[in-house]
Design a protein around this motif. Sequence first.
Motif, PDB file in Angstrom:
ATOM      1  N   VAL A  52       0.834  -1.205   0.000  1.00  0.00           N
ATOM      2  CA  VAL A  52       0.000   0.000   0.000  1.00  0.00           C
ATOM      3  C   VAL A  52       0.870   1.258   0.000  1.00  0.00           C
ATOM      4  O   VAL A  52       0.591   2.224  -0.712  1.00  0.00           O
ATOM      5  N   THR A  53       1.932   1.228   0.793  1.00  0.00           N
ATOM      6  CA  THR A  53       2.837   2.377   0.848  1.00  0.00           C
ATOM      7  C   THR A  53       3.510   2.606  -0.506  1.00  0.00           C
ATOM      8  O   THR A  53       3.638   3.742  -0.973  1.00  0.00           O
ATOM      9  N   SER A  58       4.401   5.153  -5.911  1.00  0.00           N
ATOM     10  CA  SER A  58       4.445   4.986  -7.370  1.00  0.00           C
ATOM     11  C   SER A  58       3.529   5.981  -8.072  1.00  0.00           C
ATOM     12  O   SER A  58       3.837   6.461  -9.166  1.00  0.00           O
ATOM     13  N   TYR A  59       2.402   6.302  -7.437  1.00  0.00           N
ATOM     14  CA  TYR A  59       1.495   7.299  -8.017  1.00  0.00           C
ATOM     15  C   TYR A  59       2.159   8.679  -8.056  1.00  0.00           C
ATOM     16  O   TYR A  59       2.054   9.399  -9.056  1.00  0.00           O
ATOM     17  N   HIS A  61       5.326   9.240  -8.283  1.00  0.00           N
ATOM     18  CA  HIS A  61       6.351   9.194  -9.331  1.00  0.00           C
ATOM     19  C   HIS A  61       5.716   9.182 -10.713  1.00  0.00           C
ATOM     20  O   HIS A  61       6.302   9.697 -11.671  1.00  0.00           O
ATOM     21  N   TYR A  62       4.513   8.590 -10.829  1.00  0.00           N
ATOM     22  CA  TYR A  62       3.791   8.611 -12.102  1.00  0.00           C
ATOM     23  C   TYR A  62       3.486  10.053 -12.509  1.00  0.00           C
ATOM     24  O   TYR A  62       3.644  10.435 -13.675  1.00  0.00           O
ATOM     25  N   LEU A  63       3.078  10.854 -11.539  1.00  0.00           N
ATOM     26  CA  LEU A  63       2.786  12.267 -11.815  1.00  0.00           C
ATOM     27  C   LEU A  63       4.041  13.018 -12.251  1.00  0.00           C
ATOM     28  O   LEU A  63       3.957  13.987 -13.009  1.00  0.00           O
ATOM     29  N   LEU A  64       5.208  12.542 -11.776  1.00  0.00           N
ATOM     30  CA  LEU A  64       6.473  13.182 -12.122  1.00  0.00           C
ATOM     31  C   LEU A  64       7.078  12.606 -13.404  1.00  0.00           C
ATOM     32  O   LEU A  64       8.133  13.060 -13.855  1.00  0.00           O
ATOM     33  N   SER A 186      10.276   0.785  -9.586  1.00  0.00           N
ATOM     34  CA  SER A 186      10.448  -0.208  -8.526  1.00  0.00           C
ATOM     35  C   SER A 186       9.263  -0.206  -7.561  1.00  0.00           C
ATOM     36  O   SER A 186       8.759  -1.265  -7.169  1.00  0.00           O
ATOM     37  N   LEU A 187       8.796   0.975  -7.199  1.00  0.00           N
ATOM     38  CA  LEU A 187       7.668   1.085  -6.265  1.00  0.00           C
ATOM     39  C   LEU A 187       6.405   0.450  -6.855  1.00  0.00           C
ATOM     40  O   LEU A 187       5.641  -0.216  -6.141  1.00  0.00           O
ATOM     41  N   PHE A 188       6.198   0.618  -8.158  1.00  0.00           N
ATOM     42  CA  PHE A 188       5.024   0.023  -8.801  1.00  0.00           C
ATOM     43  C   PHE A 188       5.123  -1.500  -8.815  1.00  0.00           C
ATOM     44  O   PHE A 188       4.142  -2.210  -8.568  1.00  0.00           O
TER      45      PHE A 188
END
Length: 263
Positions: A52-53, A58-59, A61-64, A186-188
């Motif tokens: 969850v964290t 990842s979201y 970083h997606y925006l970035l 990696s987070l995703f």
Amino acid sequence: MEYLGYFASILIGISLGLIGGGGSILTIPILVYLFKIDPENATSYSLFIVGVTALIGSYNHYLLGNLKLKSALYFAFPSVISLLFVRDIVLPNTPNHLFFIHNFDVTKNSLIMLIFAILMIFASISMIRKSNSDKNAQEISFFQLSFIGLMVGFVTGFLGAGGGFLIIPALIFFAGLEMKQAIGTSLFIIFINSIIGFGGDIINGVQLDYKLLLIISLIAILGMFIGTYLSKKIDGSKLKPAFGWFVLIMGIYIISKEFFYKL
């Protein structure tokens, strides 16, 4: 010890926010030693908390623009297959008492903690030493990326570890990603692996304290926002060696507690 555990849970998110990994390295010892959760059950808690964290991270970083979906999926699919194999077949069929070394009873729980500690030590060495991992690969090797994903799935399944410290170098070397892109991707991947692994545990009837799980998760998410904010102010590469020394000390502590202390 519980209050110390809640405070330490912030570090899970901070670690993921800063360097895209290390959250599970902290989560398992926090759950086992501060919240007194059985090591095998702690892997289930860890999968959800880290998953969850990592989703929140990842979201962000997606925006970035740092999330590279194609590389993530090539890595994640084989990883999920090996993860489910371990969670559904290997762990449930592993006996609680494995063997004796002299008078020392090697149990499934002690083996999980010992393997995790050894993994921590190897991970800490890779964080401490300097490397040229920021150099991009010339070509994307999706076959090698998928193979490493398969291996990381075993780690995630057996130990409840996200494997970010293994995923990030693989994304840099075999997918040609820059450091920030590797962290976001990696987070995703960690999110996909962890949540699917946790879902499998729930289907298999694992019993959890959901109130405790929610509290720790919310604290870790708070840590993620702190870590993401700090990552904009501090060079993450300078923090990796310091974090590596911390992980090394924890790994040595776990080995001494689980093995030498019981001899």
